[in-house]
Design an enzyme around this catalytic site. Structure first.
Site, PDB file in Angstrom:
ATOM      1  N   HIS A 159       0.824  -1.209   0.000  1.00  0.00           N
ATOM      2  CA  HIS A 159       0.000   0.000   0.000  1.00  0.00           C
ATOM      3  C   HIS A 159       0.859   1.261   0.000  1.00  0.00           C
ATOM      4  O   HIS A 159       2.018   1.262   0.435  1.00  0.00           O
ATOM      5  CB  HIS A 159      -0.932   0.009   1.209  1.00  0.00           C
ATOM      6  CG  HIS A 159      -0.206   0.048   2.530  1.00  0.00           C
ATOM      7  ND1 HIS A 159       0.334   1.205   3.058  1.00  0.00           N
ATOM      8  CD2 HIS A 159       0.065  -0.925   3.433  1.00  0.00           C
ATOM      9  CE1 HIS A 159       0.901   0.950   4.212  1.00  0.00           C
ATOM     10  NE2 HIS A 159       0.755  -0.346   4.465  1.00  0.00           N
TER      11      HIS A 159
ATOM     12  N   SER B  10       0.848   5.469   4.478  1.00  0.00           N
ATOM     13  CA  SER B  10      -0.326   5.714   5.311  1.00  0.00           C
ATOM     14  C   SER B  10      -0.076   6.911   6.221  1.00  0.00           C
ATOM     15  O   SER B  10       1.058   7.393   6.360  1.00  0.00           O
ATOM     16  CB  SER B  10      -0.649   4.488   6.164  1.00  0.00           C
ATOM     17  OG  SER B  10       0.281   4.354   7.230  1.00  0.00           O
TER      18      SER B  10
ATOM     19  N   GLY C  77       0.469  -1.932  12.330  1.00  0.00           N
ATOM     20  CA  GLY C  77      -0.080  -3.273  12.490  1.00  0.00           C
ATOM     21  C   GLY C  77      -1.508  -3.374  11.998  1.00  0.00           C
ATOM     22  O   GLY C  77      -1.825  -2.992  10.876  1.00  0.00           O
TER      23      GLY C  77
ATOM     24  N   GLU D 121      -1.519  -6.722   7.712  1.00  0.00           N
ATOM     25  CA  GLU D 121      -0.168  -6.480   8.196  1.00  0.00           C
ATOM     26  C   GLU D 121       0.123  -7.351   9.418  1.00  0.00           C
ATOM     27  O   GLU D 121      -0.798  -7.858  10.072  1.00  0.00           O
ATOM     28  CB  GLU D 121      -0.017  -4.988   8.550  1.00  0.00           C
ATOM     29  CG  GLU D 121       1.318  -4.554   9.134  1.00  0.00           C
ATOM     30  CD  GLU D 121       2.493  -4.841   8.218  1.00  0.00           C
ATOM     31  OE1 GLU D 121       2.827  -6.038   8.067  1.00  0.00           O
ATOM     32  OE2 GLU D 121       3.086  -3.887   7.680  1.00  0.00           O
TER      33      GLU D 121
ATOM     34  N   TYR E  43       1.381  -5.819  15.557  1.00  0.00           N
ATOM     35  CA  TYR E  43       2.493  -5.330  16.368  1.00  0.00           C
ATOM     36  C   TYR E  43       2.171  -5.240  17.858  1.00  0.00           C
ATOM     37  O   TYR E  43       2.929  -4.629  18.623  1.00  0.00           O
ATOM     38  CB  TYR E  43       2.980  -3.973  15.846  1.00  0.00           C
ATOM     39  CG  TYR E  43       3.991  -4.113  14.742  1.00  0.00           C
ATOM     40  CD1 TYR E  43       5.298  -4.488  15.018  1.00  0.00           C
ATOM     41  CD2 TYR E  43       3.639  -3.880  13.414  1.00  0.00           C
ATOM     42  CE1 TYR E  43       6.236  -4.628  14.003  1.00  0.00           C
ATOM     43  CE2 TYR E  43       4.567  -4.018  12.395  1.00  0.00           C
ATOM     44  CZ  TYR E  43       5.864  -4.391  12.697  1.00  0.00           C
ATOM     45  OH  TYR E  43       6.794  -4.537  11.689  1.00  0.00           O
TER      46      TYR E  43
ATOM     47  N   ARG F 166      11.032  -5.532  15.444  1.00  0.00           N
ATOM     48  CA  ARG F 166      10.611  -5.201  14.082  1.00  0.00           C
ATOM     49  C   ARG F 166      11.118  -6.193  13.053  1.00  0.00           C
ATOM     50  O   ARG F 166      10.399  -6.543  12.126  1.00  0.00           O
ATOM     51  CB  ARG F 166      11.107  -3.800  13.667  1.00  0.00           C
ATOM     52  CG  ARG F 166      10.430  -2.630  14.316  1.00  0.00           C
ATOM     53  CD  ARG F 166      10.880  -1.322  13.657  1.00  0.00           C
ATOM     54  NE  ARG F 166      10.414  -1.237  12.283  1.00  0.00           N
ATOM     55  CZ  ARG F 166      11.198  -0.977  11.241  1.00  0.00           C
ATOM     56  NH1 ARG F 166      12.494  -0.815  11.394  1.00  0.00           N
ATOM     57  NH2 ARG F 166      10.687  -0.896  10.031  1.00  0.00           N
TER      58      ARG F 166
END
Length: 249
Positions: free
Chosen positions: A9, A12, A22, A87, A90, A114
């Site tokens: 994508h 954002s 996430g 995604e 997280y 990460r």
């Protein structure tokens, strides 16, 4: 030969703010919208078109796909949305500033969260308002299916059943497939397609808004793959992704 295109994508709102996103549902930034339009132009210039599209259930990926379809005159194509393409979750890091988190916990710890293969971030408590449990888009799923946090290894395990059960059969049937998803769900697919080791995939960075075109043989082994557009742009964007977890100097 078969064609598969993977597209992360566009930028954002939280990419712009350098926050862990996430499963949090945030929209594209204005730059992200432009990245989607640019992706459509690159695909058109390459002479590519599609028969079917796949995306996650998160707005930033859905809108990226819809912008690409609109710009290419393909808004009529069937779109399959599935949570398995989301995604990586997280956990308790979602919403936190990446640089501030690195300053608080140390860059080494944040890098481990990460970029390692099998270390998940701290989990979300079940009653945390950020939990997906109360989100209507996951209402049909058993509570024990929804993650409170995920390592990349767990993300791969979530994504691959959708590849094997849905996407791969379509590609083998000769359909031209576009998958608009996220950095880590696409890393999972690239790891599988390219036969990457866990160590190698931790160094892989997927740039936003650049189509990654695969040419696959009859067994779905890659014959070639490349990002469309200027290779220097792809390299610069990938380096920017890698640097997101660093503390501010």
């Amino acid at each position: 030969m078969h064609t598969l295109v993977l597209l992360r994508h566009g930028q954002s709102a939280w990419n712009l703010e350098n926050r862990f996103t996430g499963w949090t549902d945030v929209d594209l930034s204005p730059e992200g919208e432009q990245e989607a339009r640019d992706a459509a132009r690159l695909l058109t210039d390459e002479g590519l078109t599609f028969d079917v599209c796949h995306t996650s259930v998160l707005t930033r990926a859905i809108r990226t796909l819809y912008i690409v379809q609109h710009e290419m005159g393909l808004s009529w194509l069937p779109v399959h949305k599935h949570w398995r393409l989301n995604e990586r979750h997280y956990g308790g890091l979602q919403g936190l500033d990446k640089a501030e988190t690195a300053a608080r916990f140390g860059e080494e710890q944040v890098f481990e969260w990460r970029r390692s293969y099998d270390t998940p971030p701290p989990p979300l408590p079940a009653d945390d308002p950020r939990s997906p449990a109360g989100d209507a888009r996951y209402a049909g799923l058993a509570p024990d299916v929804l993650p409170a946090s995920e390592s990349l290894k767990e993300t791969v395990a979530r994504v691959l059943p959708y590849w094997h059960d849905v996407i791969a059969p379509q590609v083998l049937a000769g359909q031209r497939v576009l998958v608009a998803a996220h950095g880590n769900s696409l890393r999972a697919l690239v790891m599988h397609l390219d036969g990457m080791t866990p160590e190698a995939v931790t160094k892989l960075n997927i740039p936003t808004g650049l189509p990654l075109v695969y040419t696959l043989d009859g067994t779905l082994r890659p014959l070639a793959h490349r990002y469309l557009g200027d290779p220097a742009v792809a390299e610069a964007k990938a380096k920017a992704v890698a640097a997101q977890g660093a503390a501010r100097k």
